[in-house]
Design an enzyme around this catalytic site. Structure first.
Site, mmCIF file in Angstrom:
data_model
loop_
_atom_site.group_PDB
_atom_site.id
_atom_site.type_symbol
_atom_site.label_atom_id
_atom_site.label_comp_id
_atom_site.label_asym_id
_atom_site.label_seq_id
_atom_site.Cartn_x
_atom_site.Cartn_y
_atom_site.Cartn_z
ATOM 1 N N VAL A 1 0.791 -1.260 0.025
ATOM 2 C CA VAL A 1 -0.004 -0.017 0.252
ATOM 3 C C VAL A 1 0.846 1.221 -0.278
ATOM 4 O O VAL A 1 0.601 2.163 -0.729
ATOM 5 C CB VAL A 1 -1.113 0.216 1.355
ATOM 6 C CG1 VAL A 1 -1.627 1.560 1.430
ATOM 7 C CG2 VAL A 1 -2.012 -0.785 0.895
ATOM 8 N N GLN B 1 2.238 1.771 -3.674
ATOM 9 C CA GLN B 1 1.473 2.098 -4.359
ATOM 10 C C GLN B 1 1.053 3.712 -4.156
ATOM 11 O O GLN B 1 0.959 4.655 -4.949
ATOM 12 C CB GLN B 1 -0.001 1.590 -4.390
ATOM 13 C CG GLN B 1 -1.098 2.169 -5.052
ATOM 14 C CD GLN B 1 -0.756 2.092 -6.422
ATOM 15 O OE1 GLN B 1 -0.118 1.625 -7.024
ATOM 16 N NE2 GLN B 1 -1.630 3.406 -7.037
ATOM 17 N N GLU B 2 1.296 4.089 -2.703
ATOM 18 C CA GLU B 2 0.717 5.654 -2.530
ATOM 19 C C GLU B 2 1.933 6.477 -2.631
ATOM 20 O O GLU B 2 1.938 7.634 -3.095
ATOM 21 C CB GLU B 2 0.280 5.586 -1.011
ATOM 22 C CG GLU B 2 -1.048 5.094 -0.778
ATOM 23 C CD GLU B 2 -2.187 5.933 -1.202
ATOM 24 O OE1 GLU B 2 -2.029 6.328 -2.479
ATOM 25 O OE2 GLU B 2 -2.990 5.893 -0.425
ATOM 26 N N SER B 3 2.992 6.076 -2.309
ATOM 27 C CA SER B 3 4.222 7.019 -2.297
ATOM 28 C C SER B 3 5.673 6.473 -3.004
ATOM 29 O O SER B 3 6.587 7.426 -3.050
ATOM 30 C CB SER B 3 4.505 7.709 -0.919
ATOM 31 O OG SER B 3 5.121 6.355 -0.264
#
Length: 211
Positions: free
Chosen positions: A60, A63-65
Protein backbone atom coordinates in the site's frame (compact mmCIF):
# COMPACT_ATOMS: atom_id res chain seq x y z
CA UNK A 1 -5.63 -9.72 9.01
CA UNK A 2 -4.15 -12.67 7.23
CA UNK A 3 -2.28 -12.44 3.98
CA UNK A 4 -4.41 -12.93 0.87
CA UNK A 5 -3.94 -15.94 -1.38
CA UNK A 6 -1.41 -15.32 -4.10
CA UNK A 7 -3.04 -14.17 -7.28
CA UNK A 8 -2.01 -14.88 -10.84
CA UNK A 9 -0.59 -11.72 -12.46
CA UNK A 10 -2.89 -10.41 -15.19
CA UNK A 11 -1.10 -8.92 -18.15
CA UNK A 12 -2.76 -6.85 -20.84
CA UNK A 13 -2.53 -8.12 -24.38
CA UNK A 14 -1.53 -4.64 -25.48
CA UNK A 15 2.23 -4.44 -25.98
CA UNK A 16 2.42 -0.94 -24.51
CA UNK A 17 0.73 -2.06 -21.31
CA UNK A 18 3.07 -5.02 -21.00
CA UNK A 19 6.09 -2.76 -21.45
CA UNK A 20 4.83 -0.26 -18.88
CA UNK A 21 4.28 -3.01 -16.35
CA UNK A 22 7.72 -4.50 -16.99
CA UNK A 23 9.32 -1.11 -16.42
CA UNK A 24 7.20 -0.61 -13.30
CA UNK A 25 8.22 -4.00 -11.90
CA UNK A 26 11.92 -3.40 -12.57
CA UNK A 27 11.72 -0.08 -10.76
CA UNK A 28 9.80 -1.72 -7.91
CA UNK A 29 12.47 -4.39 -7.47
CA UNK A 30 15.13 -1.70 -7.29
CA UNK A 31 13.15 0.12 -4.61
CA UNK A 32 12.77 -3.13 -2.65
CA UNK A 33 16.56 -3.45 -2.55
CA UNK A 34 17.50 0.18 -2.11
CA UNK A 35 14.63 1.88 -0.29
CA UNK A 36 12.57 -0.67 1.64
CA UNK A 37 15.33 -1.74 4.10
CA UNK A 38 15.42 1.80 5.48
CA UNK A 39 11.79 1.53 6.58
CA UNK A 40 11.47 -2.20 7.20
CA UNK A 41 11.58 -1.88 11.00
CA UNK A 42 8.67 0.58 10.91
CA UNK A 43 6.57 -1.73 8.75
CA UNK A 44 7.31 -4.65 11.07
CA UNK A 45 6.32 -2.64 14.12
CA UNK A 46 3.12 -1.38 12.50
CA UNK A 47 2.22 -4.88 11.32
CA UNK A 48 2.67 -6.24 14.83
CA UNK A 49 0.46 -3.56 16.38
CA UNK A 50 -2.27 -3.61 13.75
CA UNK A 51 -2.37 -7.28 12.83
CA UNK A 52 -2.11 -6.41 9.15
CA UNK A 53 0.28 -8.41 6.99
CA UNK A 54 3.53 -6.47 6.68
CA UNK A 55 3.60 -7.05 2.93
CA UNK A 56 0.16 -5.50 2.54
CA UNK A 57 1.34 -2.44 4.45
CA UNK A 58 4.48 -2.17 2.33
CA UNK A 59 2.53 -2.69 -0.90
CA UNK A 60 0.00 0.00 0.00
CA UNK A 61 2.79 2.39 0.92
CA UNK A 62 4.60 1.73 -2.34
CA UNK A 63 1.44 2.31 -4.36
CA UNK A 64 0.81 5.55 -2.47
CA UNK A 65 4.28 7.09 -2.32
CA UNK A 66 6.91 4.73 -3.79
CA UNK A 67 8.28 4.72 -0.21
CA UNK A 68 9.02 8.42 -0.32
CA UNK A 69 8.50 9.86 3.16
CA UNK A 70 8.27 13.38 1.72
CA UNK A 71 5.66 12.53 -0.90
CA UNK A 72 3.01 15.20 -1.38
CA UNK A 73 -0.09 15.48 -3.52
CA UNK A 74 -1.87 18.60 -4.83
CA UNK A 75 -4.98 17.27 -3.06
CA UNK A 76 -3.30 17.58 0.32
CA UNK A 77 -2.35 14.00 1.13
CA UNK A 78 1.21 13.47 2.35
CA UNK A 79 3.84 11.02 3.48
CA UNK A 80 4.65 7.34 3.11
CA UNK A 81 1.00 6.31 3.41
CA UNK A 82 -0.39 9.51 1.84
CA UNK A 83 -2.72 10.38 4.69
CA UNK A 84 -5.16 13.27 4.55
CA UNK A 85 -4.99 15.80 7.37
CA UNK A 86 -8.34 14.58 8.73
CA UNK A 87 -7.23 10.94 8.69
CA UNK A 88 -3.95 11.83 10.40
CA UNK A 89 -5.87 13.56 13.18
CA UNK A 90 -8.22 10.61 13.47
CA UNK A 91 -5.38 8.14 14.03
CA UNK A 92 -3.32 10.48 16.20
CA UNK A 93 -0.54 11.36 13.79
CA UNK A 94 1.09 14.77 14.26
CA UNK A 95 3.69 14.71 11.47
CA UNK A 96 2.61 13.06 8.24
CA UNK A 97 6.10 13.46 6.76
CA UNK A 98 7.63 11.39 9.53
CA UNK A 99 8.01 7.89 8.06
CA UNK A 100 7.39 5.98 11.28
CA UNK A 101 4.32 8.03 12.18
CA UNK A 102 2.90 7.78 8.67
CA UNK A 103 3.30 4.00 8.49
CA UNK A 104 1.81 3.58 11.96
CA UNK A 105 -1.09 5.87 11.05
CA UNK A 106 -1.75 4.15 7.75
CA UNK A 107 -1.77 0.74 9.43
CA UNK A 108 -4.12 1.98 12.14
CA UNK A 109 -6.47 3.45 9.53
CA UNK A 110 -6.45 0.23 7.50
CA UNK A 111 -7.40 -1.66 10.63
CA UNK A 112 -10.27 0.76 11.31
CA UNK A 113 -11.54 0.28 7.77
CA UNK A 114 -11.14 -3.50 7.94
CA UNK A 115 -13.16 -3.67 11.14
CA UNK A 116 -15.86 -1.47 9.58
CA UNK A 117 -16.84 -4.30 7.26
CA UNK A 118 -19.01 -7.13 8.50
CA UNK A 119 -17.03 -10.12 9.71
CA UNK A 120 -19.20 -12.44 7.63
CA UNK A 121 -17.55 -11.09 4.47
CA UNK A 122 -15.15 -13.83 3.46
CA UNK A 123 -11.45 -13.36 2.77
CA UNK A 124 -9.87 -12.10 0.65
CA UNK A 125 -12.93 -10.00 -0.28
CA UNK A 126 -12.96 -8.19 3.05
CA UNK A 127 -9.35 -7.17 2.51
CA UNK A 128 -10.04 -5.95 -1.04
CA UNK A 129 -12.94 -3.84 0.27
CA UNK A 130 -10.61 -2.43 2.92
CA UNK A 131 -8.05 -1.43 0.30
CA UNK A 132 -10.73 0.11 -1.90
CA UNK A 133 -12.01 2.11 1.08
CA UNK A 134 -8.48 3.31 1.83
CA UNK A 135 -8.35 4.69 -1.69
CA UNK A 136 -11.83 6.09 -2.26
CA UNK A 137 -13.42 6.27 1.18
CA UNK A 138 -15.60 3.88 3.12
CA UNK A 139 -18.83 5.67 2.22
CA UNK A 140 -18.26 5.32 -1.51
CA UNK A 141 -17.47 1.63 -1.17
CA UNK A 142 -20.72 1.16 0.73
CA UNK A 143 -22.54 3.05 -2.02
CA UNK A 144 -21.07 0.67 -4.59
CA UNK A 145 -22.07 -2.34 -2.50
CA UNK A 146 -25.63 -1.01 -2.31
CA UNK A 147 -25.74 -0.58 -6.09
CA UNK A 148 -24.36 -4.09 -6.46
CA UNK A 149 -27.18 -5.46 -4.32
CA UNK A 150 -29.79 -3.49 -6.27
CA UNK A 151 -28.41 -4.99 -9.47
CA UNK A 152 -28.89 -8.52 -8.14
CA UNK A 153 -25.21 -9.23 -7.51
CA UNK A 154 -23.42 -10.12 -4.28
CA UNK A 155 -22.40 -7.02 -2.25
CA UNK A 156 -19.99 -9.16 -0.22
CA UNK A 157 -18.05 -10.28 -3.28
CA UNK A 158 -15.27 -8.02 -4.59
CA UNK A 159 -15.53 -9.34 -8.13
CA UNK A 160 -19.21 -8.36 -8.23
CA UNK A 161 -18.75 -4.99 -6.55
CA UNK A 162 -15.89 -3.87 -8.76
CA UNK A 163 -18.18 -4.31 -11.78
CA UNK A 164 -20.42 -1.61 -10.33
CA UNK A 165 -17.85 0.77 -8.83
CA UNK A 166 -17.52 2.75 -12.09
CA UNK A 167 -21.22 3.64 -11.78
CA UNK A 168 -20.22 6.07 -9.01
CA UNK A 169 -18.99 8.45 -11.71
CA UNK A 170 -22.25 8.22 -13.69
CA UNK A 171 -24.83 10.83 -12.73
CA UNK A 172 -27.84 8.57 -13.06
CA UNK A 173 -26.28 6.35 -10.40
CA UNK A 174 -24.36 8.63 -8.06
CA UNK A 175 -27.31 11.02 -7.62
CA UNK A 176 -29.11 8.13 -5.90
CA UNK A 177 -26.26 7.38 -3.50
CA UNK A 178 -25.63 8.72 -0.01
CA UNK A 179 -22.11 9.96 -0.68
CA UNK A 180 -22.42 11.16 -4.26
CA UNK A 181 -19.90 11.27 -7.07
CA UNK A 182 -16.65 9.35 -6.96
CA UNK A 183 -14.07 8.20 -9.50
CA UNK A 184 -15.13 4.59 -9.18
CA UNK A 185 -12.50 3.18 -11.52
CA UNK A 186 -9.65 4.31 -9.27
CA UNK A 187 -10.12 1.85 -6.38
CA UNK A 188 -10.27 -1.00 -8.89
CA UNK A 189 -6.84 -0.04 -10.19
CA UNK A 190 -5.58 0.65 -6.67
CA UNK A 191 -6.52 -2.83 -5.45
CA UNK A 192 -5.09 -4.44 -8.58
CA UNK A 193 -1.75 -2.70 -8.12
CA UNK A 194 -1.50 -3.41 -4.40
CA UNK A 195 -2.23 -7.09 -5.09
CA UNK A 196 0.53 -7.16 -7.70
CA UNK A 197 3.06 -5.41 -5.46
CA UNK A 198 2.12 -7.77 -2.65
CA UNK A 199 2.65 -10.84 -4.83
CA UNK A 200 6.06 -9.64 -5.98
CA UNK A 201 7.11 -8.76 -2.45
CA UNK A 202 5.89 -12.12 -1.17
CA UNK A 203 8.00 -13.99 -3.70
CA UNK A 204 11.02 -11.69 -3.59
CA UNK A 205 11.24 -11.55 0.19
CA UNK A 206 10.07 -15.10 0.88
CA UNK A 207 13.43 -16.25 2.22
CA UNK A 208 14.55 -12.92 3.69
CA UNK A 209 12.57 -12.83 6.95
CA UNK A 210 10.22 -10.08 5.73
CA UNK A 211 7.11 -11.17 7.59
Amino acid sequence: IRRPPRSTPLYSSAASDVYKRQVDIRYYLKRIDKKLPKYEKYFKKAAKHSGIDIRILAAVSYQESHWDRKARSPTGVRGMMMLTLDTAKRVGIKNRLNAEQSIHGGAKYLKILYESFDSNIKEPDRLWFTLAAYNIGLGHVEDARNITKLQGDNPNNWTDVKKHLPKLSQKKWYKKTKHGYARGHEPIEFVRRVKRYYDILYLYKKNKNFK
